[in-house]
Design a protein around this motif. Structure first.
Motif, PDB file in Angstrom:
ATOM      1  N   ASP A   1      -7.894  -4.392  42.660  1.00 51.71           N
ATOM      2  CA  ASP A   1      -7.548  -3.075  42.154  1.00 51.71           C
ATOM      3  C   ASP A   1      -6.096  -3.067  41.708  1.00 51.71           C
ATOM      4  O   ASP A   1      -5.379  -4.069  41.827  1.00 51.71           O
ATOM      5  N   LEU A   2      -5.660  -1.952  41.187  1.00 54.32           N
ATOM      6  CA  LEU A   2      -4.326  -1.876  40.605  1.00 54.32           C
ATOM      7  C   LEU A   2      -3.220  -1.997  41.644  1.00 54.32           C
ATOM      8  O   LEU A   2      -2.067  -2.272  41.291  1.00 54.32           O
ATOM      9  N   ALA A   3      -3.571  -1.826  42.926  1.00 59.51           N
ATOM     10  CA  ALA A   3      -2.567  -2.008  43.973  1.00 59.51           C
ATOM     11  C   ALA A   3      -2.047  -3.438  43.987  1.00 59.51           C
ATOM     12  O   ALA A   3      -0.928  -3.700  44.434  1.00 59.51           O
ATOM     13  N   THR A   4      -2.865  -4.363  43.462  1.00 61.20           N
ATOM     14  CA  THR A   4      -2.433  -5.760  43.370  1.00 61.20           C
ATOM     15  C   THR A   4      -1.157  -5.871  42.543  1.00 61.20           C
ATOM     16  O   THR A   4      -0.243  -6.627  42.885  1.00 61.20           O
ATOM     17  N   VAL A   5      -1.098  -5.125  41.452  1.00 56.50           N
ATOM     18  CA  VAL A   5       0.088  -5.157  40.594  1.00 56.50           C
ATOM     19  C   VAL A   5       1.294  -4.620  41.353  1.00 56.50           C
ATOM     20  O   VAL A   5       2.375  -5.211  41.339  1.00 56.50           O
ATOM     21  N   THR A   6       1.114  -3.508  42.030  1.00 57.98           N
ATOM     22  CA  THR A   6       2.213  -2.903  42.783  1.00 57.98           C
ATOM     23  C   THR A   6       2.759  -3.858  43.832  1.00 57.98           C
ATOM     24  O   THR A   6       3.974  -4.013  43.985  1.00 57.98           O
ATOM     25  N   VAL A   7       1.867  -4.528  44.537  1.00 59.39           N
ATOM     26  CA  VAL A   7       2.277  -5.464  45.590  1.00 59.39           C
ATOM     27  C   VAL A   7       3.065  -6.631  44.997  1.00 59.39           C
ATOM     28  O   VAL A   7       4.111  -7.035  45.522  1.00 59.39           O
ATOM     29  N   HIS A   8       2.596  -7.164  43.882  1.00 61.03           N
ATOM     30  CA  HIS A   8       3.285  -8.295  43.266  1.00 61.03           C
ATOM     31  C   HIS A   8       4.640  -7.897  42.687  1.00 61.03           C
ATOM     32  O   HIS A   8       5.592  -8.681  42.757  1.00 61.03           O
TER      33      HIS A   8
END
Length: 227
Positions: free
Chosen positions: A190-197
């Motif tokens: 999900d888009l949280a992957t981008v935030t985490v990276h």
């Protein structure tokens, strides 16, 4: 227009160098202290550095050593001292040339032009594979990242994400766009992957992750790389 940084504590000499360079089509900045010169050399985009050795604050040798860790621009040392040991030390620290005061301004301009032409010939291909912004250096071939000369360890996806946004400076990318480009349409997640990276990248490359200088959040829109 090519930019040259003059680090010289004698204002009259600095202004003379500036005048001759600007007549010959160069844009110039002057710093009269070692500390100011080092800060400008590291954080601004110059094509060549003219560096006096005897400076208040940080001396020219230390500036040369520090700049050479992160930048490959030509460095021309200027000094009133004629000792060979100074020349040897300067070249050992990565300087490209050495000129002794007093000198002809015309000779200085000629040397500047010659070193810039040589640098462009030798580094043209290499520069295509290396990206540098304000202390951040990325080698696309070796997939290595340096911040102020220190190598930073990134995961494969962190590197891919950083390289993508750096390749498009000042462009705002949504989380959706970044997820699609880096992880692919068929990726599970999900888009949280981008935030985490993005958070992890900031922790690794930013001096103050809570006040980032490279990866900027554009609220309601996404992220951009500030060049």
């Amino acid at each position: 227009m090519k930019r040259v940084l003059i680090v010289e504590d004698d204002q009259s000499i600095a202004e003379l160098e500036r005048d001759y360079l600007e007549i010959n089509g160069f844009e110039t900045d002057i710093e009269t202290t070692g500390d100011g010169g080092l800060t400008s050399a590291l954080n601004r985009d110059y094509q060549l550095l003219i560096l006096d050795l005897m400076l208040p604050g940080t001396n020219g040798f230390d500036i040369c050593r520090t700049v050479r860790k992160t930048k490959e621009i030509p460095i021309l040392l200027v000094t009133a001292r004629k000792e060979d040991i100074d020349k040897i030390r300067g070249f050992g620290l990565g300087a490209d040339d050495y000129i002794v005061k007093p000198f002809s301004p015309g000779e200085l301009v000629a040397r500047v032009k010659a070193h810039l032409a040589r640098y462009e010939r030798l580094s043209g291909r290499k520069q295509a594979h290396t990206i540098s912004f304000r202390g951040l250096k990325i080698n696309k071939d070796s997939r290595q990242v340096y911040v102020n000369g220190k190598e930073i360890e990134l995961t494969a996806k962190e590197f891919d994400l950083l390289l993508f946004i750096v390749m498009h400076p000042n462009h705002v990318f949504s989380k959706e766009h970044l997820f699609e480009r880096i992880w692919g349409l068929d990726s599970m997640g999900d888009l949280a992957t981008v935030t985490v990276h993005i958070r992890k990248l900031r922790e690794k490359i930013e001096t103050d992750p809570s006040n980032p200088q490279y990866i900027i959040t554009v609220w309601g829109a996404g992220y951009r790389f500030d060049a």
